[in-house]
Each structure stands twice: as C-alpha cells, then as structure tokens.
Write an enzyme that holds these catalytic residues in place. Structure first.
Site, PDB file in Angstrom:
ATOM      1  N   GLU A 130     132.888   6.779  21.129  1.00  7.32           N
ATOM      2  CA  GLU A 130     131.951   7.622  22.007  1.00  7.32           C
ATOM      3  C   GLU A 130     132.906   8.897  22.622  1.00  7.32           C
ATOM      4  OE1 GLU A 130     129.803   4.932  24.496  1.00  7.32           O
ATOM      5  OE2 GLU A 130     130.874   5.869  26.230  1.00  7.32           O
ATOM      6  N   GLU A 183     132.274  11.393  19.905  1.00  8.74           N
ATOM      7  CA  GLU A 183     130.853  11.739  20.268  1.00  8.74           C
ATOM      8  C   GLU A 183     130.744  12.773  21.386  1.00  8.74           C
ATOM      9  OE1 GLU A 183     128.060   8.392  21.058  1.00  8.74           O
ATOM     10  OE2 GLU A 183     126.366   9.958  20.832  1.00  8.74           O
ATOM     11  N   CYS A 226     127.204   0.783  27.071  1.00  4.98           N
ATOM     12  CA  CYS A 226     127.502  -0.355  26.897  1.00  4.98           C
ATOM     13  C   CYS A 226     126.549  -1.510  27.724  1.00  4.98           C
ATOM     14  CB  CYS A 226     128.963  -0.773  27.448  1.00  4.98           C
ATOM     15  SG  CYS A 226     130.120   0.816  26.915  1.00  4.98           S
ATOM     16  N   SER A 260     124.629   7.829  24.525  1.00  6.76           N
ATOM     17  CA  SER A 260     125.635   7.645  23.583  1.00  6.76           C
ATOM     18  C   SER A 260     125.035   6.673  22.393  1.00  6.76           C
ATOM     19  CB  SER A 260     127.069   6.825  23.909  1.00  6.76           C
ATOM     20  OG  SER A 260     127.689   6.583  22.813  1.00  6.76           O
ATOM     21  N   LYS A 284     122.771  -9.365  27.880  1.00  5.91           N
ATOM     22  CA  LYS A 284     123.567  -9.455  26.421  1.00  5.91           C
ATOM     23  C   LYS A 284     122.825 -10.537  25.409  1.00  5.91           C
ATOM     24  CE  LYS A 284     126.973  -6.568  26.698  1.00  5.91           C
ATOM     25  NZ  LYS A 284     127.212  -5.418  26.044  1.00  5.91           N
ATOM     26  N   GLU A 319     119.992  -8.671  24.436  1.00  6.98           N
ATOM     27  CA  GLU A 319     120.653  -7.448  23.290  1.00  6.98           C
ATOM     28  C   GLU A 319     120.844  -8.024  22.070  1.00  6.98           C
ATOM     29  OE1 GLU A 319     124.917  -6.285  23.841  1.00  6.98           O
ATOM     30  OE2 GLU A 319     124.262  -3.880  23.742  1.00  6.98           O
ATOM     31  N   GLU A 354     117.384  -4.237  15.666  1.00  3.05           N
ATOM     32  CA  GLU A 354     118.209  -3.396  15.238  1.00  3.05           C
ATOM     33  C   GLU A 354     119.860  -3.884  15.066  1.00  3.05           C
ATOM     34  OE1 GLU A 354     116.533  -2.794  17.857  1.00  3.05           O
ATOM     35  OE2 GLU A 354     117.648  -1.699  19.488  1.00  3.05           O
ATOM     36  N   CYS A 406     130.475  -5.071  35.161  1.00  3.05           N
ATOM     37  CA  CYS A 406     130.335  -6.391  34.581  1.00  3.05           C
ATOM     38  C   CYS A 406     131.047  -7.313  35.361  1.00  3.05           C
ATOM     39  CB  CYS A 406     131.033  -6.141  33.244  1.00  3.05           C
ATOM     40  SG  CYS A 406     130.460  -5.058  32.216  1.00  3.05           S
TER      41      CYS A 406
END
Lengths: 581, 156
Positions: free
Chosen positions: A281, A284, A301, A321, A360, A363, A368, A505
């Site tokens: 990142e 990036e 994230c 990102s 999560k 996710e 993908e 988190c």
C-alpha cells in the site's frame, strides 16, 4: 460547571447540573439496574427497569433519563421501587422465549442477569402472547433472532447514529413491533455492512455472529487437513476479557499457547501480512503521488468499510487502495507460498482467522477472494467465538505460559500490531513511506497525532519537501463525513485511513461483550504498549517480509503481488432489491 | 380513490416531494399524499421518499407501518374498517363482521379477488353512540345490523 446537591438513599452527593439520577446514584456508590441504557448511547428510557422514587414526584422516575435538580431526594431501594422493577422485568420476560440453555448469550445475557438480580423465580404472566418470528440467517456474518428481541433499540441507535448505515429500525406497532430491515425483508437484502456493532450492544441473543466454531472443530479433527491459524492484531489485547481479565492487557504469548493447545498445526500472525500490506500500500501511495493517480487514496483493510463504500459511495471505489486486507493476503499466501515451502497441496490447507470483526466472515466469502481456486480463508472466528472454543476445550487461559508464533508468518513488527487501533495503518504506512521516499531514518517512529479514539484526526507529514496531508476516521458516521467532503471537492488529503468500527479493530463487532468506549481506550493503550515492546517497529524492516519478496513475490506491486495481494471492488446499490438511487 | 395496482405515476410523486422536501418533519404529509396516488405505499415509493429526504429507508418503512391508515401492500378500492373497541363489541360488532365475511368471502386483512373490497379492524371511531360502527373509505356507518351491512355493501 454548575453543581447541584442531591440526596440518594440518605447520602448527599454533588453532581454537575443536568446529570441523570443514574449518574448521581453511581457517585453515591449505588448501581441502579438498567437494561435499555448503554453508557455510549443516548438515553432511550424504554424498559423502565431503572425506576426510582423521587420525593414529591407523583410517579416513579426513570433514573437513566431524569435529570437531577438541586435538593432532590431520591430513594432507589424501597418496596415500591423493587416491586415495580421486578414487574416491569416480568412483563418483558412474558414475551421472551424461556430458552436460555439454547441461547448464544446464555450466562452472558443482561436480561438473564437482571432476572437473577431482581429475584424473578417464576413466570407469573403465563406464556408468550407475541407472535413467533423466524430467525434470519440470510447474511454471511450476522444472525437476527427477533423472537429474542426486547425492543430496547440500542442496535437501532448504533446502526443509525454511530454507523450512519440505518439497516434496521422499529417497524409496526404495539405487540407487533419489531426491529426490522426496510420492507421487512431479510438482512441480506438491505444495505447492511455486517459490522456487528449491533451485536456488541444487544443485551440479549437477538443479534449475533454466524457461527464458524463447528466447522473449525471439524477441520481440527480431520487428519487430512493442515490447519493454520492467523490472529488479528486486536485479539492479543482483548481475548483476556473473555476469561475475566481486566481490559487493556497484552496477552500475545498466552494467545499463541492457547491456539496451539486447541490443535492448530501452525500458529501465525496477521501482523505479518499487515507489514506486507504496508509495503504494497505504501508503494501504491508513492506511485499515485508520483504518477497522478487517484487521490486521496483510502485504505482497504476494513471489510465493513469496504461494503459501506460499495453501497453508499460506489462512484468513489477508485479511491480505495487495491490491496486486499491483511486477512485475505494471509490466506492467499498460505495456500501458495507457504504451501510450496511446506510441500503441501493447497486443498489440504485449512486457514482459520481469529478476528475482532464480524464483517471478516463476509469478506472471506467474497467470490474474488480465492486466488488458488479454493477460498483464501476458510473460517473466521470472532474473539468471542475463540473464547467459547477455549472454554469448551477446558483451556485455562490465565494459566498458560507465553509462547512464540511459528515461522515464517509469525515474524512481525510493531507497525503490524498497531493496525488494531484507529490511526495504526496510517502510522505504519508513514513509518515506511517516509523512509522509502526520503532514504533517511525517521527521527521518531511515533506519529501520535493520528492516535486515539477521536472520530476524525488529521496530520501533515513532510517527506523532504513533499507535504502529505492525511486524515484518519473511525466509525462509519465519521467515514461518511469524510466521504461527503470528498464528494463536495473539499478534501485536500492525499491519504485517508478509514476503519469501520469506533476506535478501530479493537472496538470491532466481534470483540468481547461489553465493548464500551472506556474499554476501547484501554485496548488502544495496550496496542501501543505491544508496539513499543517489539524490537522492530517498521514494516520494511521485517526480515520475513524481505525473504518473501526475495523468494516469491519479487517486488512490491509486481506481477505476483497483483495476482495474489490486490483485488477489485463491486458497485452495490443502496437499495439492493431495487434499482433506485 | 384511484384504482389499486395501477403503475405509479412518478411525476406526481416528484411533485409531492418537491412541495415538501424543504420543510423538515413533513414525512407524514408526504406519505399521506403519496398513498393517495395508488392506494398504498410500495417499496419503490418508500425508497424514492427516503432518497429524496436523505433518511434511511428503514425509518420511512417504520413510520409507514406504525400508522394503520398507511398501507405497504395493495388494498381494494374500498377499505371496510370495522370498529373493534369495547362498545361496538358489546353492541354486536362480531355479527357485523360475520355478515361481511360471508357476503364478501374474505377475512380481516384480505382483499376480494376483484380488488374491490379490503376488510380490516380499526380502533375506536368515536361513534360509540351509534355502535356497532364501521367506515368504508371516508364514509362512516352506524347502528349496523346484518341486513343493513348487506345493503350498504351492495350499494358500492
């Protein structure tokens, strides 16, 4: 501040004008029982469990909402008060399934605790008259059980006012009142981001995470499976609370030992891929800064945040990102690089994540996220679910020795650890980006301006002439404010960190209950303590990450990285069932 | 009242929204006028209102389902509301209900297959002096008996 004097059960206390009776009683050392009240949320005064006598008042008053006045005389423990509280509770219980043994919140339920505290020993008002409602387990991460709901509306407040999502709200009237997604449809059919903040504030078992413990037990018992586990940064500062420890203790070593005793073949750390995220990142960001890329770049994230921007700001997805989250980077590498190194077939590797997060679970099921043809991550356990498994296994957490993570994915830096707190990804990225861009060693690694529980934080960093303006938001209500600034063209930031949950988190929807802002602050302190204790504080100094690039990935943003560590996003509708808006 | 199930003339809804969106707290007025377009508030209508007012659809749905005069499913052209409060009950509301059920072949909460009548309960209409009472759309009827109810229904 103007102070007033009140008398609570014969004791005189002085409190700021406008304080509630509840606060005044607390100052007098008296804990008035509450149910719908939550210390971080606005007062609801729905349940009438906290009623008290106020001398001169015609009726009993709700302590959670009634402000004190000078000279007020309050009685919190009279026969009338005890009887009223008990009856109000009994009436609530009369519409609640008497099914505690089968409930996810058994022994951790505020309603059950109150029933014990207020001396309810029989069901005076017969059986349930309310209609029966089916469970809604349509969503990947969350389960709604409206049958258990006591209509306290804490979830509604957190969903609307804190997270600005508004997926659920009270609907219908009287005995038919329910907390429902719009149109009365299943949760999966509305724009719920599955952050699970509602599960943290639900006093009963009406909202909770989808269970993954059974599939993890099955994998652990399967001799064909090589089961590896990764632990998110925030778990080491919260899992102790599942075993009655004080919030804010760092228990990294015990966590590793506990997971080894559960039977995991390798115990790894998501901090490793957090370090890797920073490398990818960070590069990036440098690339976008140098080559006119889309700015501000926003971190990716937090899966609740990702689902939020996909639903509510789909036209801004190119600001994100392209880095996968550390959890997903870990899974992708576990089934490729690690499989190769360990001589294992990726189909035999079972990846479990311990996450402070419910989103999560959503996710890991995104289509993908399966770079090898198998899901990168097979199961996600919340901190609460890990606590449950450890109790089932009879592991006494507090008595465990401290053990070390396995190599290679157990080698981490302080930069990876601070991912667990709001501002951490930003700080970790700045530690690396500064040194990569300037080729100089940072005088101090601590970027304290981006730390803390405050909703939106800003800072400016001088990269030897290039000024980079950054912002950090936690909680989706604050994320929305930043997104609206971008929308109006008023945001002059280059880099933004957004975490879905208040505090980051450590305050995630999968964390131990209770999670309050006070507890969040203690966990944040513990995160920075864990960071400061590590010999390495910068992601680019992680030797195992360096080896990973030498042996496998070649270079940041390279072809392999692109294939395994980066992703794309999906435009979603605010109204998933219709094509409006 | 317009016929149920006809497609939504969205231009009308935008007129309503244009009229009210500058004045906060006008959700009830908007819902009332929006319902007049085709007799009920569809998901699509609720979503358009939510979008225009910038409030979550869940809240709009909550308000629309709180008030019994708002409908979120299609209803008949004529809504028969039978008073279920105590005075009407004592004066024979049950017989009135039974007659309607038999005449129209529907139960409370249902609509006749031809879309003409819906049947539901209402709380007190304030017509206790002429109990048992009912409303059909905006019209009130009191001193009901089985024969009179049949007569009234046939007149629609």
């Amino acid at each position: 501040m103007e102070m007033v004097k009140v008398t609570v059960d014969g004791q005189t206390v002085e409190v700021p004008k406008g304080s509630t009776i509840l606060a005044a009683a607390k100052k007098a050392g008296i804990k008035i029982p509450t149910l719908c009240h939550h210390e971080d949320l606005n007062v609801n005064a729905m349940c009438r469990i906290c009623v008290v006598e106020v001398v001169g008042a015609r009726t009993l008053q709700a302590a959670c909402s009634q402000p004190v006045s000078d000279g007020m005389v309050i009685i919190t423990n009279s026969p009338a008060v005890r009887q009223a509280r008990k009856m109000n509770l009994e009436l609530l219980l009369s519409n609640h399934p008497q099914d505690c043994l089968n409930c996810v919140r058994n022994q951790r339920c505020e309603l059950q605790t109150l029933a014990d505290q207020l001396g309810v020993q029989q069901q005076r008002f017969g059986t349930k008259t309310r209609p029966e409602y089916p469970k809604d387990d349509s969503a990947a991460a969350l389960v709604r059980d409206p049958d258990k709901c006591i209509l306290c509306r804490r979830c509604v407040e957190v969903c609307h006012d804190v997270q600005s999502v508004g997926a659920i709200a009270p609907a219908n009237r009287g005995i038919k009142t329910q907390i429902l997604p719009a149109g009365g449809v299943d949760l999966n059919n509305v724009a719920c981001v599955q952050c699970g903040q509602c599960t943290l504030v639900c006093p009963v078992g009406a909202l909770y995470e989808q269970d993954h413990t059974e599939r993890v037990w099955a994998a652990l018992a399967d001799p064909e499976k090589h089961v590896v586990v990764q632990t998110a940064p925030a778990i080491r500062v919260s899992i102790g609370e599942e075993f009655g420890m004080e919030p804010g203790q760092v228990t990294t070593g015990q966590l590793v030992a506990a997971l080894r005793r559960l039977g995991f073949d390798r115990v790894f750390d998501t901090d490793f891929t957090a370090d890797l995220t920073i490398i990818e990142e960070g590069h990036e960001l440098i690339d976008r800064l140098n080559n006119g890329g889309v700015l501000p770049m926003i971190t990716s994230c937090s899966p609740g945040w990702i689902k939020f921007i996909e639903h509510f700001y789909p036209e801004y997805l190119d600001h994100l990102s392209t880095c996968k989250s550390p959890q997903q980077m870990f899974g992708a590498l576990a089934k490729t690089y690690y499989a190769e190194k360990a001589g294992l077939d990726p189909k035999d590797i079972y990846v479990v994540s311990i996450m402070p997060c419910t989103a999560k679970k959503f996710e890991c099921g995104r289509p993908e996220m399966s770079s090898t043809g198998y899901p990168d991550v097979d199961a996600v356990l919340t901190t609460r679910e890990l606590g449950k498994m450890l109790r089932q296994a009879g592991i006494v957490f507090s008595e465990l020795p401290e053990e070390q993570y396995d190599e290679p994915f157990g080698i981490t830096t302080g930069a990876g650890v601070i991912f667990g707190a709001s501002g951490g990804v930003m700080e970790a990225a700045l530690r690396t980006v500064y040194e990569v861009v300037t080729n100089e060693t940072l005088p101090s690694v601590d970027f304290t301006a981006v730390r803390g529980i405050e909703g939106i934080k800003e800072a400016e960093v001088d990269l030897k002439g290039t000024k980079v303006k950054v912002a950090v938001a936690n909680g989706l209500g604050n994320a929305r404010k930043l997104m609206d600034l971008i929308k109006e063209g008023k945001a002059d930031y280059q880099f933004i960190e957004i975490m879905c949950c208040p505090g980051g988190c450590i305050g995630g929807g999968g964390q131990p209950i209770p999670t309050t802002n006070e507890i969040r602050k203690k966990r944040i302190e513990a995160i920075y303590e864990a960071d400061a204790d590590l010999p390495l504080r910068k992601s680019h100094e992680n030797p195992a990450v360096k080896t990973l690039y030498e042996e496998f990935l070649d270079k940041p943003l390279g072809e392999k990285s692109h294939q395994l560590l980066h992703t794309h996003y999906t435009k979603r509708n605010k109204y998933p069932q219709k094509s409006v808006g | 009242m317009a016929k149920a199930n006809c497609p939504l003339p969205t231009s009308n809804l935008s007129e309503i929204l244009d009229k009210y969106k500058q004045s906060p707290g006008s959700l009830l007025e908007i819902l009332r006028e929006a319902q007049a377009i085709n007799g009920y508030l569809s998901r699509e209508v609720l979503q358009l209102i939510a979008e225009e007012l910038g409030i979550p659809e869940s809240k709009v749905y909550g308000v629309a389902t709180f008030y019994s005069l708002f409908k979120t499913t299609p209803t008949g052209q004529y809504i028969i509301r039978i008073c279920e409060s105590a005075p009407c009950h004592i004066r024979g509301a049950q017989d009135v209900l039974a007659t309607i059920e038999k005449t129209l072949g529907i139960k409370p909460g249902e609509t006749t297959p031809d879309g003409k009548f819906s049947l539901e309960f209402t709380s007190c209409l304030g017509l206790c002096g002429v109990a048992p009472a009912m409303m059909i759309n905006d019209q009130v009827f009191g001193n009901l008996t089985g024969d009179r109810v049949r007569e009234i229904i046939n007149s629609f």
